[in-house]
Every structure is written in C-alpha cells, then in structure tokens.
Write a protein that holds these residues in place. Structure first.
Motif, PDB file in Angstrom:
ATOM      1  N   LYS A  20      -1.124   1.346  -0.351  1.00 19.23           N
ATOM      2  CA  LYS A  20      -2.677   1.380  -0.060  1.00 19.23           C
ATOM      3  C   LYS A  20      -2.919   1.832   0.637  1.00 19.23           C
ATOM      4  O   LYS A  20      -2.307   2.623   0.858  1.00 19.23           O
ATOM      5  CB  LYS A  20      -1.485  -0.170   0.297  1.00 19.23           C
ATOM      6  CG  LYS A  20      -1.394  -1.618  -0.311  1.00 19.23           C
ATOM      7  CD  LYS A  20      -0.767  -2.811  -0.033  1.00 19.23           C
ATOM      8  CE  LYS A  20      -0.597  -4.057  -0.556  1.00 19.23           C
ATOM      9  NZ  LYS A  20       0.339  -5.072  -0.223  1.00 19.23           N
ATOM     10  N   GLY A  21      -3.930   1.795   1.276  1.00 19.65           N
ATOM     11  CA  GLY A  21      -4.499   2.670   2.313  1.00 19.65           C
ATOM     12  C   GLY A  21      -5.046   3.877   1.906  1.00 19.65           C
ATOM     13  O   GLY A  21      -5.608   4.694   2.251  1.00 19.65           O
ATOM     14  N   LYS A  25      -1.615   6.446   4.447  1.00 21.52           N
ATOM     15  CA  LYS A  25      -0.229   6.764   4.990  1.00 21.52           C
ATOM     16  C   LYS A  25       0.331   6.821   3.657  1.00 21.52           C
ATOM     17  O   LYS A  25       0.979   6.907   2.643  1.00 21.52           O
ATOM     18  CB  LYS A  25      -0.726   5.006   5.717  1.00 21.52           C
ATOM     19  CG  LYS A  25      -1.639   4.468   5.814  1.00 21.52           C
ATOM     20  CD  LYS A  25      -1.688   3.060   7.043  1.00 21.52           C
ATOM     21  CE  LYS A  25      -0.072   3.174   7.704  1.00 21.52           C
ATOM     22  NZ  LYS A  25      -0.611   1.767   8.287  1.00 21.52           N
ATOM     23  N   CYS A  27       5.153   6.294   4.172  1.00 21.15           N
ATOM     24  CA  CYS A  27       5.979   5.707   3.658  1.00 21.15           C
ATOM     25  C   CYS A  27       6.650   5.739   5.135  1.00 21.15           C
ATOM     26  O   CYS A  27       7.125   7.551   6.011  1.00 21.15           O
ATOM     27  CB  CYS A  27       7.287   5.673   2.626  1.00 21.15           C
ATOM     28  SG  CYS A  27       8.733   5.043   2.469  1.00 21.15           S
ATOM     29  N   THR A  28       8.262   4.872   5.877  1.00 18.88           N
ATOM     30  CA  THR A  28       7.995   5.205   6.899  1.00 18.88           C
ATOM     31  C   THR A  28       9.594   5.560   7.267  1.00 18.88           C
ATOM     32  O   THR A  28      10.035   5.933   8.473  1.00 18.88           O
ATOM     33  CB  THR A  28       7.793   3.724   8.213  1.00 18.88           C
ATOM     34  OG1 THR A  28       8.428   2.128   7.206  1.00 18.88           O
ATOM     35  CG2 THR A  28       6.029   3.502   7.673  1.00 18.88           C
ATOM     36  N   TYR A  36       2.491   4.532   1.075  1.00 18.56           N
ATOM     37  CA  TYR A  36       3.090   3.361   1.523  1.00 18.56           C
ATOM     38  C   TYR A  36       2.659   2.714  -0.087  1.00 18.56           C
ATOM     39  O   TYR A  36       1.660   2.351  -0.172  1.00 18.56           O
ATOM     40  CB  TYR A  36       3.760   2.744   3.052  1.00 18.56           C
ATOM     41  CG  TYR A  36       1.937   1.835   3.095  1.00 18.56           C
ATOM     42  CD1 TYR A  36       2.217   0.412   2.942  1.00 18.56           C
ATOM     43  CD2 TYR A  36       1.008   2.499   3.295  1.00 18.56           C
ATOM     44  CE1 TYR A  36       0.776  -0.941   3.596  1.00 18.56           C
ATOM     45  CE2 TYR A  36      -0.514   1.603   4.012  1.00 18.56           C
ATOM     46  CZ  TYR A  36      -0.168   0.718   3.588  1.00 18.56           C
ATOM     47  OH  TYR A  36      -1.574  -0.597   4.013  1.00 18.56           O
ATOM     48  N   ARG A  37       3.766   1.405  -0.564  1.00 12.60           N
ATOM     49  CA  ARG A  37       2.976   0.291  -0.850  1.00 12.60           C
ATOM     50  C   ARG A  37       2.812  -0.991  -0.454  1.00 12.60           C
ATOM     51  O   ARG A  37       2.264  -1.979  -0.320  1.00 12.60           O
ATOM     52  CB  ARG A  37       3.824   0.002  -2.206  1.00 12.60           C
ATOM     53  CG  ARG A  37       3.361  -1.026  -3.372  1.00 12.60           C
ATOM     54  CD  ARG A  37       4.359  -0.497  -4.730  1.00 12.60           C
ATOM     55  NE  ARG A  37       3.905  -1.669  -5.193  1.00 12.60           N
ATOM     56  CZ  ARG A  37       5.067  -2.659  -6.004  1.00 12.60           C
ATOM     57  NH1 ARG A  37       6.024  -2.206  -6.451  1.00 12.60           N
ATOM     58  NH2 ARG A  37       4.363  -3.509  -6.776  1.00 12.60           N
ATOM     59  N   LYS A  39       5.322  -2.946   3.703  1.00 12.50           N
ATOM     60  CA  LYS A  39       6.094  -3.540   4.419  1.00 12.50           C
ATOM     61  C   LYS A  39       6.263  -2.396   4.759  1.00 12.50           C
ATOM     62  O   LYS A  39       7.331  -1.346   5.650  1.00 12.50           O
ATOM     63  CB  LYS A  39       7.134  -3.974   4.232  1.00 12.50           C
ATOM     64  CG  LYS A  39       6.700  -5.241   3.118  1.00 12.50           C
ATOM     65  CD  LYS A  39       7.159  -6.166   4.718  1.00 12.50           C
ATOM     66  CE  LYS A  39       7.159  -7.084   3.914  1.00 12.50           C
ATOM     67  NZ  LYS A  39       6.906  -9.004   5.010  1.00 12.50           N
ATOM     68  N   ASN A  40       4.889  -0.766   4.581  1.00 16.59           N
ATOM     69  CA  ASN A  40       4.839   0.380   5.107  1.00 16.59           C
ATOM     70  C   ASN A  40       6.637   1.190   4.164  1.00 16.59           C
ATOM     71  O   ASN A  40       6.569   1.969   4.674  1.00 16.59           O
ATOM     72  CB  ASN A  40       5.760   0.182   7.309  1.00 16.59           C
ATOM     73  CG  ASN A  40       3.842   0.140   7.525  1.00 16.59           C
ATOM     74  OD1 ASN A  40       2.979   0.345   6.762  1.00 16.59           O
ATOM     75  ND2 ASN A  40       4.244  -0.597   9.158  1.00 16.59           N
ATOM     76  N   TYR A  41       6.718   0.467   3.775  1.00 14.86           N
ATOM     77  CA  TYR A  41       7.762   1.300   2.056  1.00 14.86           C
ATOM     78  C   TYR A  41       6.755   1.686   1.216  1.00 14.86           C
ATOM     79  O   TYR A  41       6.078   0.770   0.471  1.00 14.86           O
ATOM     80  CB  TYR A  41       8.735   0.699   1.962  1.00 14.86           C
ATOM     81  CG  TYR A  41       9.398   0.113   2.837  1.00 14.86           C
ATOM     82  CD1 TYR A  41       9.789   1.106   4.155  1.00 14.86           C
ATOM     83  CD2 TYR A  41       9.951  -1.130   3.195  1.00 14.86           C
ATOM     84  CE1 TYR A  41      11.402   0.793   5.017  1.00 14.86           C
ATOM     85  CE2 TYR A  41      10.962  -1.988   4.807  1.00 14.86           C
ATOM     86  CZ  TYR A  41      11.303  -0.520   5.141  1.00 14.86           C
ATOM     87  OH  TYR A  41      12.340  -1.021   6.798  1.00 14.86           O
ATOM     88  N   CYS A  42       7.204   3.005   1.134  1.00 15.58           N
ATOM     89  CA  CYS A  42       7.000   3.463  -0.416  1.00 15.58           C
ATOM     90  C   CYS A  42       7.558   1.985  -2.033  1.00 15.58           C
ATOM     91  O   CYS A  42       8.502   1.546  -1.759  1.00 15.58           O
ATOM     92  CB  CYS A  42       7.265   5.039  -0.958  1.00 15.58           C
ATOM     93  SG  CYS A  42       9.065   5.183  -1.141  1.00 15.58           S
ATOM     94  N   TRP A  49      14.815  -1.884   0.566  1.00 11.62           N
ATOM     95  CA  TRP A  49      14.334  -2.807   0.921  1.00 11.62           C
ATOM     96  C   TRP A  49      14.565  -4.089   0.608  1.00 11.62           C
ATOM     97  O   TRP A  49      15.674  -4.904   1.243  1.00 11.62           O
ATOM     98  CB  TRP A  49      13.323  -3.228   1.390  1.00 11.62           C
ATOM     99  CG  TRP A  49      13.048  -3.952   3.051  1.00 11.62           C
ATOM    100  CD1 TRP A  49      13.360  -4.216   4.025  1.00 11.62           C
ATOM    101  CD2 TRP A  49      11.992  -5.498   2.364  1.00 11.62           C
ATOM    102  NE1 TRP A  49      13.002  -5.209   4.521  1.00 11.62           N
ATOM    103  CE2 TRP A  49      11.721  -5.681   3.238  1.00 11.62           C
ATOM    104  CE3 TRP A  49      11.618  -5.671   1.662  1.00 11.62           C
ATOM    105  CZ2 TRP A  49      11.423  -7.146   3.990  1.00 11.62           C
ATOM    106  CZ3 TRP A  49      10.789  -7.036   1.527  1.00 11.62           C
ATOM    107  CH2 TRP A  49      11.159  -7.881   2.642  1.00 11.62           C
TER     108      TRP A  49
END
Length: 90
Positions: A20-21, A25, A27-28, A36-37, A39-42, A49
């Motif tokens: 996304k984005g 952006k 991954c956090t 990232y895909r 929840k801000n994670y790849c 998660w």
C-alpha cells in the motif's frame, strides 16, 4: 480476413501481495525495509502479527511480565487471575 483471437486472462489463485502507499512507506519493524501492507507491517511481519508472534499482538495480553496469553478479567490471563483473586477456602 484475419480472425481476432480473444485475449486470455490469467485467473488469480491467491490474493496478490501488493504494497500500500505505492511502496513508499516501509514496514515499522526495526531493520525491515519492505513496503508495508497492513497495520504498518510488510506481508511477512503482518503474518507474524496475526499469529501473535510480534510484541504488539492483536488482542490484549496479560499484564504480568513475560506472559503473553489473552486476557481473561482485570487485565490478567485466567491463570494469573485465579492466583491473584483466589477465594479463601476456610
């Protein structure tokens, strides 16, 4: 006359792992540079998660140190709640 052949579309057998984005952006998770895909994670860390392997789990966990079991009551898992609020059997 030349006969037109219909274009064939390849049917997806799984959901595509799209970032996304626009892939701008990251991954956090510290040290991860994948886009990232959710929840801000790849996609890799998002799967972890969902399985509860990351420190930020998808449900509330027991407030006792080193216990990551789902809460039962009062912010404690069933085991720790039973220990903390044990009824005196007299």
């Amino acid at each position: 006359m030349a006969e037109a052949t219909p274009t064939t579309q390849k049917k997806l057998t799984h959901w595509p792992r799209t970032a996304k984005g626009g892939g701008k952006k990251a991954c956090t998770v510290e040290g991860c540079k994948r886009p990232y895909r959710a929840k801000n994670y790849c996609f890799f860390h998002f799967k972890q998660w969902r399985q509860g392997d990351l420190p930020h789990s998808r449900y509330r966990t027991c407030s006792k140190p080193e216990c990551r079991i789902k809460t039962f009551k009062a912010g404690l898992c069933e085991k720790h709640h039973g220990e903390a609020f044990k009824k005196d059997a007299a």
